[in-house]
Design a protein around this motif. Structure first.
Motif, short mmCIF file in Angstrom:
data_model
loop_
_atom_site.label_atom_id
_atom_site.label_comp_id
_atom_site.label_asym_id
_atom_site.label_seq_id
_atom_site.Cartn_x
_atom_site.Cartn_y
_atom_site.Cartn_z
N THR A 78 0.84 -1.19 0.00
CA THR A 78 0.00 0.00 0.00
C THR A 78 0.88 1.25 0.00
OG1 THR A 78 -1.78 -1.13 1.16
CG2 THR A 78 -1.79 1.27 1.23
N VAL A 79 0.51 2.19 -0.84
CA VAL A 79 1.18 3.49 -0.91
C VAL A 79 0.21 4.55 -0.41
CG1 VAL A 79 2.16 5.22 -2.46
CG2 VAL A 79 2.72 2.80 -2.75
N TYR A 80 0.74 5.47 0.37
CA TYR A 80 -0.08 6.52 0.95
C TYR A 80 0.33 7.89 0.41
CZ TYR A 80 -0.91 2.77 4.29
OH TYR A 80 -1.22 1.56 4.86
N LEU A 81 -0.63 8.78 0.35
CA LEU A 81 -0.34 10.18 0.03
C LEU A 81 -0.97 11.03 1.14
CD1 LEU A 81 1.02 12.02 -2.09
CD2 LEU A 81 -1.27 12.39 -3.06
N GLN A 82 -0.12 11.49 2.03
CA GLN A 82 -0.56 12.38 3.11
C GLN A 82 -0.61 13.80 2.56
OE1 GLN A 82 -1.50 11.69 6.39
NE2 GLN A 82 -2.07 13.86 6.43
N MET A 83 -1.76 14.41 2.65
CA MET A 83 -1.98 15.75 2.09
C MET A 83 -2.33 16.71 3.22
SD MET A 83 -4.09 14.73 -1.36
CE MET A 83 -5.59 14.34 -0.47
N ASN A 84 -1.46 17.66 3.45
CA ASN A 84 -1.65 18.65 4.50
C ASN A 84 -1.83 20.04 3.91
OD1 ASN A 84 -1.23 16.63 6.45
ND2 ASN A 84 0.99 17.00 6.46
N ASN A 85 -2.37 20.94 4.72
CA ASN A 85 -2.58 22.32 4.29
C ASN A 85 -3.28 22.38 2.93
OD1 ASN A 85 -2.48 25.11 4.35
ND2 ASN A 85 -0.39 25.20 3.53
N LEU A 86 -4.36 21.66 2.83
CA LEU A 86 -5.06 21.57 1.55
C LEU A 86 -5.68 22.91 1.18
CD1 LEU A 86 -6.55 18.03 2.02
CD2 LEU A 86 -5.16 18.75 0.08
N LYS A 87 -5.69 23.15 -0.13
CA LYS A 87 -6.21 24.39 -0.68
C LYS A 87 -7.35 24.09 -1.63
CE LYS A 87 -1.46 26.13 -0.70
NZ LYS A 87 -0.36 26.71 -1.52
N PRO A 88 -8.23 25.06 -1.87
CA PRO A 88 -9.33 24.82 -2.82
C PRO A 88 -8.83 24.35 -4.19
CG PRO A 88 -9.77 26.80 -1.58
CD PRO A 88 -8.38 26.36 -1.20
N GLU A 89 -7.67 24.80 -4.61
CA GLU A 89 -7.14 24.39 -5.92
C GLU A 89 -6.65 22.94 -5.92
OE1 GLU A 89 -6.30 27.12 -4.15
OE2 GLU A 89 -4.12 27.52 -4.30
N ASP A 90 -6.64 22.30 -4.77
CA ASP A 90 -6.31 20.87 -4.72
C ASP A 90 -7.52 20.00 -5.05
OD1 ASP A 90 -4.26 21.57 -1.87
OD2 ASP A 90 -3.57 21.13 -3.91
N THR A 91 -8.68 20.62 -5.19
CA THR A 91 -9.89 19.86 -5.51
C THR A 91 -9.74 19.20 -6.87
OG1 THR A 91 -11.31 21.32 -4.20
CG2 THR A 91 -12.35 20.07 -5.99
N ALA A 92 -9.91 17.88 -6.89
CA ALA A 92 -9.72 17.11 -8.11
C ALA A 92 -10.04 15.64 -7.83
CB ALA A 92 -8.28 17.22 -8.62
N MET A 93 -10.07 14.86 -8.91
CA MET A 93 -10.09 13.41 -8.78
C MET A 93 -8.64 12.96 -8.71
SD MET A 93 -12.18 10.82 -8.59
CE MET A 93 -13.68 11.11 -9.52
#
Length: 126
Positions: A78-93
């Motif tokens: 399993t590979v993980y992607l930890q996403m912090n300090n998310l911004k509206p422009e990170d909205t996506a599939m």
């Protein structure tokens, strides 16, 4: 053949965090590295991050460097992607991919030998 299943997407407020997971399986998995792409409506697909088979090398796009961290649990494939300090422009599939090398995620090489997960939606909104 490689199978990829993503999970962990959802709705989060700006500044929040999410962790995406990509469970990988298949008899030829060892010939590939795992990375992440995203695509927002009306925008081009963007390669975000990738991790080498040994985990010793990683790639990050400038747009996520310092905010996103890729990691792996070898025992769980399993590979993980930890996403912090998310911004509206990170909205996506967000899509998990298996490709011959991280250069494909970085956009410096192209391949038809790739496998994609079904995608998981990330929405950043207040």
């Amino acid at each position: 053949q490689v199978q990829l299943v993503e999970s962990g997407g959802g709705l989060v407020q700006p500044g929040g965090s999410l962790r995406l997971s990509c469970a990988a399986s298949g008899p030829t998995l060892n010939y590939y590295v795992i990375g992440w792409f995203r695509q927002a409506p009306g925008q081009e697909r963007e390669g975000l991050s990738c991790i080498s088979n040994s985990g010793s090398s990683t790639y990050y796009a400038d747009s996520v460097k310092g905010r996103f961290t890729i990691s792996e649990d070898v025992a769980k494939n399993t590979v993980y992607l930890q996403m912090n300090n998310l911004k509206p422009e990170d909205t996506a599939m967000y899509y998990c991919v298996a490709v011959p090398g991280c250069e494909v995620v970085a956009g410096t090489e192209h391949t038809v030998d790739d496998y994609w997960g079904q995608g998981t939606q990330v929405t950043v909104s207040s």
